[in-house]
Design a protein around this motif. Structure first.
Motif, PDB file in Angstrom:
ATOM      1  N   SER A   1      11.693   8.691  18.546  1.00 23.16           N
ATOM      2  CA  SER A   1      11.092   8.641  17.465  1.00 23.16           C
ATOM      3  C   SER A   1      12.236   7.620  16.406  1.00 23.16           C
ATOM      4  O   SER A   1      13.268   8.427  16.228  1.00 23.16           O
ATOM      5  CB  SER A   1      10.962  10.196  16.832  1.00 23.16           C
ATOM      6  OG  SER A   1      10.899  10.047  15.569  1.00 23.16           O
ATOM      7  N   VAL A   2      11.154   7.241  15.677  1.00 22.53           N
ATOM      8  CA  VAL A   2      12.538   6.347  14.718  1.00 22.53           C
ATOM      9  C   VAL A   2      11.613   5.522  13.093  1.00 22.53           C
ATOM     10  O   VAL A   2      10.515   5.983  13.524  1.00 22.53           O
ATOM     11  CB  VAL A   2      12.421   4.577  15.560  1.00 22.53           C
ATOM     12  CG1 VAL A   2      13.035   3.869  14.642  1.00 22.53           C
ATOM     13  CG2 VAL A   2      13.072   4.872  17.183  1.00 22.53           C
ATOM     14  N   ASP A   3      12.827   6.421  12.741  1.00 29.10           N
ATOM     15  CA  ASP A   3      12.048   6.497  11.173  1.00 29.10           C
ATOM     16  C   ASP A   3      11.185   5.172  10.210  1.00 29.10           C
ATOM     17  O   ASP A   3      12.167   3.726  10.848  1.00 29.10           O
ATOM     18  CB  ASP A   3      13.365   6.729  10.200  1.00 29.10           C
ATOM     19  CG  ASP A   3      13.624   8.335  10.066  1.00 29.10           C
ATOM     20  OD1 ASP A   3      11.997   8.898  10.481  1.00 29.10           O
ATOM     21  OD2 ASP A   3      14.080   8.582   9.651  1.00 29.10           O
ATOM     22  N   PRO A   4      10.447   4.564  10.111  1.00 31.00           N
ATOM     23  CA  PRO A   4      10.260   3.479   9.458  1.00 31.00           C
ATOM     24  C   PRO A   4      11.315   2.791   8.687  1.00 31.00           C
ATOM     25  O   PRO A   4      11.553   3.891   7.607  1.00 31.00           O
ATOM     26  CB  PRO A   4       8.834   3.465   8.472  1.00 31.00           C
ATOM     27  CG  PRO A   4       8.572   5.021   8.235  1.00 31.00           C
ATOM     28  CD  PRO A   4       9.751   4.900   9.612  1.00 31.00           C
ATOM     29  N   GLU A   5      11.393   1.492   8.705  1.00 30.06           N
ATOM     30  CA  GLU A   5      12.702   0.750   7.783  1.00 30.06           C
ATOM     31  C   GLU A   5      11.788   0.464   6.489  1.00 30.06           C
ATOM     32  O   GLU A   5      11.991  -0.062   5.428  1.00 30.06           O
ATOM     33  CB  GLU A   5      13.015  -0.321   7.781  1.00 30.06           C
ATOM     34  CG  GLU A   5      14.446   0.446   9.362  1.00 30.06           C
ATOM     35  CD  GLU A   5      14.712  -0.900  10.497  1.00 30.06           C
ATOM     36  OE1 GLU A   5      15.144  -2.345   9.675  1.00 30.06           O
ATOM     37  OE2 GLU A   5      13.756  -0.945  11.395  1.00 30.06           O
ATOM     38  N   TRP A   6      10.299   0.349   6.175  1.00 27.16           N
ATOM     39  CA  TRP A   6       9.640   0.268   5.189  1.00 27.16           C
ATOM     40  C   TRP A   6       8.289   0.561   5.347  1.00 27.16           C
ATOM     41  O   TRP A   6       7.255   0.301   6.205  1.00 27.16           O
ATOM     42  CB  TRP A   6       9.341  -1.547   5.406  1.00 27.16           C
ATOM     43  CG  TRP A   6       8.636  -2.499   4.185  1.00 27.16           C
ATOM     44  CD1 TRP A   6       9.127  -1.631   2.727  1.00 27.16           C
ATOM     45  CD2 TRP A   6       7.523  -3.450   4.048  1.00 27.16           C
ATOM     46  NE1 TRP A   6       8.132  -2.613   1.818  1.00 27.16           N
ATOM     47  CE2 TRP A   6       7.677  -3.598   3.154  1.00 27.16           C
ATOM     48  CE3 TRP A   6       7.189  -3.939   5.234  1.00 27.16           C
ATOM     49  CZ2 TRP A   6       6.307  -4.474   2.716  1.00 27.16           C
ATOM     50  CZ3 TRP A   6       6.714  -4.957   4.922  1.00 27.16           C
ATOM     51  CH2 TRP A   6       6.071  -5.514   3.812  1.00 27.16           C
ATOM     52  N   THR A   7       7.682   1.175   4.149  1.00 26.14           N
ATOM     53  CA  THR A   7       6.662   1.767   4.473  1.00 26.14           C
ATOM     54  C   THR A   7       5.842   0.871   3.552  1.00 26.14           C
ATOM     55  O   THR A   7       6.480   0.854   1.903  1.00 26.14           O
ATOM     56  CB  THR A   7       6.391   2.808   4.278  1.00 26.14           C
ATOM     57  OG1 THR A   7       6.772   3.893   5.144  1.00 26.14           O
ATOM     58  CG2 THR A   7       5.411   3.766   4.273  1.00 26.14           C
ATOM     59  N   LEU A   8       4.917   0.610   3.253  1.00 26.26           N
ATOM     60  CA  LEU A   8       4.038   0.031   1.810  1.00 26.26           C
ATOM     61  C   LEU A   8       2.838   0.402   2.116  1.00 26.26           C
ATOM     62  O   LEU A   8       2.026   0.809   3.081  1.00 26.26           O
ATOM     63  CB  LEU A   8       4.110  -1.524   1.862  1.00 26.26           C
ATOM     64  CG  LEU A   8       3.100  -2.176   0.870  1.00 26.26           C
ATOM     65  CD1 LEU A   8       3.912  -2.124  -0.172  1.00 26.26           C
ATOM     66  CD2 LEU A   8       3.056  -3.751   1.454  1.00 26.26           C
ATOM     67  N   ARG A   9       2.317   0.666   0.659  1.00 26.14           N
ATOM     68  CA  ARG A   9       1.192   1.265   0.914  1.00 26.14           C
ATOM     69  C   ARG A   9       0.405  -0.094   0.656  1.00 26.14           C
ATOM     70  O   ARG A   9       0.395  -1.090  -0.997  1.00 26.14           O
ATOM     71  CB  ARG A   9       0.211   1.703  -0.460  1.00 26.14           C
ATOM     72  CG  ARG A   9       0.805   3.746   0.369  1.00 26.14           C
ATOM     73  CD  ARG A   9       0.548   4.477  -0.972  1.00 26.14           C
ATOM     74  NE  ARG A   9       0.611   6.123  -0.029  1.00 26.14           N
ATOM     75  CZ  ARG A   9      -0.036   6.213   0.484  1.00 26.14           C
ATOM     76  NH1 ARG A   9      -0.713   5.481   1.527  1.00 26.14           N
ATOM     77  NH2 ARG A   9       0.095   7.979   1.534  1.00 26.14           N
TER      78      ARG A   9
END
Length: 195
Positions: free
Chosen positions: A53-61
């Motif tokens: 499980s790796v947290d996203p480095e970029w989340t874009l709506r």
């Protein structure tokens, strides 16, 4: 797949050939004395998926849907997760990890590893990571969104771009499964620059 304006052909099936990715030559390296990437790093793109499980480095709506991007590492390819259909009205660029090499000029030739995903269906349509081989090309020979993602970045950086249709293939690219109006998402690692 080819990010050149108007052209599209393959390296191995539908491979991104930004001008001549698979020319049979070694990846382009900077010969100006500011070589940012090691020869080993420039010679391959990691093919393994990120582990665990790796947290996203970029989340874009987007205007519809959303995207989460995990950049590549020395041993793992990036991951792009799309809540589809994902679309943006304007191209968005995000630096996932800043490099420490020289800044990439607008008219440079670069060597990169990349993965491209279609926001409409969330499918990878091209990936130098899958092939394990970087792509070498001049920035003046690619679609505007790819150039926007790379020019001005430092060599060694990993970047993500959500490319509006106007900056990619506004009329689509049927050979790659890209339809008219599709938003494209790329994760890119800049290996070296020349020029």
């Amino acid at each position: 797949m080819n990010l050149r304006r108007g052209a599209f052909f393959s390296i191995a099936a539908l491979a991104l050939t930004l001008t001549a990715c698979d020319s049979g030559t070694e990846p382009t390296t900077d010969t100006t004395g500011s070589a940012p990437a090691s020869a080993a790093a420039a010679a391959t793109c990691p093919t393994d998926a990120p582990q665990g499980s790796v947290d996203p480095e970029w989340t874009l709506r987007g205007t519809t849907g959303s995207v989460e991007v995990v950049g590549s590492t020395d041993t793992a390819a990036p991951r792009i997760d799309v809540q589809k259909p994902f679309a943006v009205a304007e191209t968005q660029v995000h630096t996932l990890t800043a490099g420490d090499g020289p800044i990439v000029p607008d008219a440079a030739s670069v060597s990169v590893c990349y993965m491209g995903v279609d926001g409409r269906d969330g499918q990878v349509f091209d990936s130098s990571y899958e092939r394990g081989t970087p792509a070498d090309f001049p920035l003046d020979g690619v679609v505007p969104g790819f150039k926007k993602a790379i020019a001005g970045q430092k060599v060694g950086s990993t970047v993500a771009v959500a490319m509006a249709p106007a900056d990619g293939y506004p009329d689509g690219m049927p050979d790659a499964g890209i339809q008219k109006g599709d938003t494209l998402v790329f994760a890119i690692k800049i290996l070296s620059v020349e020029g």
